[in-house]
Motif scaffolding. Structure first.
Motif, short mmCIF file in Angstrom:
data_model
loop_
_atom_site.label_atom_id
_atom_site.label_comp_id
_atom_site.label_asym_id
_atom_site.label_seq_id
_atom_site.Cartn_x
_atom_site.Cartn_y
_atom_site.Cartn_z
N THR A 59 50.95 27.74 52.59
CA THR A 59 51.80 27.10 51.58
C THR A 59 51.10 27.07 50.22
O THR A 59 51.73 26.73 49.21
CB THR A 59 52.19 25.67 51.99
N GLU A 60 49.82 27.40 50.20
CA GLU A 60 49.07 27.57 48.94
C GLU A 60 49.02 29.06 48.60
O GLU A 60 49.16 29.92 49.46
CB GLU A 60 47.64 27.02 49.09
N PHE A 61 48.79 29.39 47.33
CA PHE A 61 48.78 30.77 46.88
C PHE A 61 47.81 31.61 47.72
O PHE A 61 46.70 31.17 48.04
CB PHE A 61 48.40 30.86 45.40
N ILE A 62 48.23 32.81 48.06
CA ILE A 62 47.45 33.68 48.96
C ILE A 62 46.92 34.89 48.20
O ILE A 62 47.68 35.59 47.52
CB ILE A 62 48.32 34.16 50.15
N THR A 63 45.62 35.13 48.34
CA THR A 63 44.99 36.31 47.75
C THR A 63 44.31 37.11 48.85
O THR A 63 43.52 36.55 49.62
CB THR A 63 43.95 35.93 46.68
N ILE A 64 44.61 38.38 48.93
CA ILE A 64 43.95 39.29 49.87
C ILE A 64 43.39 40.46 49.07
O ILE A 64 44.12 41.12 48.32
CB ILE A 64 44.95 39.82 50.94
N GLU A 65 42.11 40.71 49.22
CA GLU A 65 41.49 41.83 48.52
C GLU A 65 41.81 43.15 49.23
O GLU A 65 41.89 43.21 50.45
CB GLU A 65 39.98 41.63 48.44
N GLY A 66 42.00 44.17 48.43
CA GLY A 66 42.22 45.50 49.00
C GLY A 66 43.67 45.75 49.38
O GLY A 66 44.56 44.92 49.17
#
Length: 328
Positions: A59-66
């Motif tokens: 429910t919080e902003f999601i960051t995935i590298e690549g």
């Protein structure tokens, strides 16, 4: 190597999906915040070179590298005990969480599969339930927090597909069981098996004439896997159409466990579905899928798993982190 994000990875079904996709040669990123998931379900993957884990609340902003090729969104409380205790979090993971993951899929140009549920049909007036049935749901009842979270989840997923052209898939999951289920979470099978293993009488709500249809986890995972790689964008039922009454099922559990408990009856919860049976004609046609594992075999495998649990696990009613989220 294809990369896939699986939310709810430490949960019962999520952990089995991690195993399947690693086995198929994917690089798997698991995500969970452990409200109802359990680290134990992923212990065997900790050192695997094709697995990484991110502790995060979707429910919080999601960051995935690549790069990211696929997303499976399976983060959500799924048992009545859980979603009745954390109703707001349940609504948030179905709305804000789904919105975040659809946005991530759009940014990464990834295909996303959303885990919906047979609960979108509510207490059905059509039997068995087909995908074109709109359901009979009490939006303001206690179960509405789960039912409506999933119905909204389906709506926003289709909106992203239609408006943004996002590659989306929706699976409607019917009652699924197997190893790694959490005992005492309010669902029928772990509730009955927990009571049997503790020497308690089995609790049936109502008169026991209500029905359920139970699908073993390996069959469920196979159906989800095939749906992800299909070309179909609308919801598909994945479940076992072999229907049984709760009373008859309780008697099966007593026979399986070799215990001498009796069945006791309590009042039926508000809006508890009286019938639950999937029509899987669409899955058969589109995916060439149907369940293969008979309930007798699946229940034996599940019972063997529950018998292996420690005494602490046998009596534990909720995940140790659960209470930390009650007031959020």
């Amino acid at each position: 190597m294809k990369r896939i994000l699986i939310t709810g990875a430490a949960g019962f079904l999520g952990s089995h999906l991690c195993d399947r996709f690693i086995g198929e040669g994917f690089y798997v990123i698991g995500m969970d915040n452990f409200i109802t998931g359990d680290k134990k379900n992923l212990e065997h993957l900790q050192e695997h070179p094709n697995f990484e884990f991110i502790e995060h609340d979707v429910t919080e902003f999601i960051t995935i590298e690549g790069d990211l090729d696929y997303i499976l969104h399976f983060a959500s409380p799924a048992s009545p005990i859980d979603y009745l205790k954390i109703p707001i979090q349940t609504l948030k993971v179905g709305s804000l969480g789904t919105h975040n993951l659809l946005g991530l899929a759009k940014a990464k140009k990834a295909r996303i599969l959303i885990a919906s549920t047979s609960e979108v049909y509510g207490d059905p007036l059509v039997h068995p339930q087909r995908e074109d049935y709109y359901g009979n749901v009490n939006t303001i009842g206690p179960r509405g927090v789960y039912d409506e979270a999933k119905r909204f989840q389906e709506s926003i997923t289709m909106a992203y597909h239609r408006f943004h052209g996002l590659e989306t898939r929706i699976v409607r999951i019917f009652n699924t069981y197997g190893p790694r289920m959490r005992l005492n979470d309010g669902r029928v099978i772990p509730a009955f098996m927990g009571q049997a293993l503790r020497g308690e009488d089995l609790t049936v709500f109502g008169d026991g004439s209500q029905t359920r249809s139970f699908c073993y986890v390996d069959d469920q995972v196979e159906g989800i896997y095939r749906l992800l790689f299909s070309d179909y964008i609308e919801p598909v039922n994945i479940g076992n159409p072999h229907e049984i009454t709760i009373k008859d099922f309780a008697e099966e559990i007593i026979k399986l466990t070799g215990t001498s408990q009796k069945i006791i009856y309590k009042d039926l919860p508000v809006n508890d579905p009286l019938q639950r049976q999937p029509d899987i004609s669409l899955a058969k046609k589109l995916l060439n899928w149907q369940p293969k594992i008979e309930r007798e075999e699946g229940m034996r495998l599940t019972y063997d798993y529950f018998k292996s649990l420690s005494q602490d696990e046998l009596y534990k009613s909720e995940h140790k982190n659960f209470k930390n989220h009650i007031k959020k």
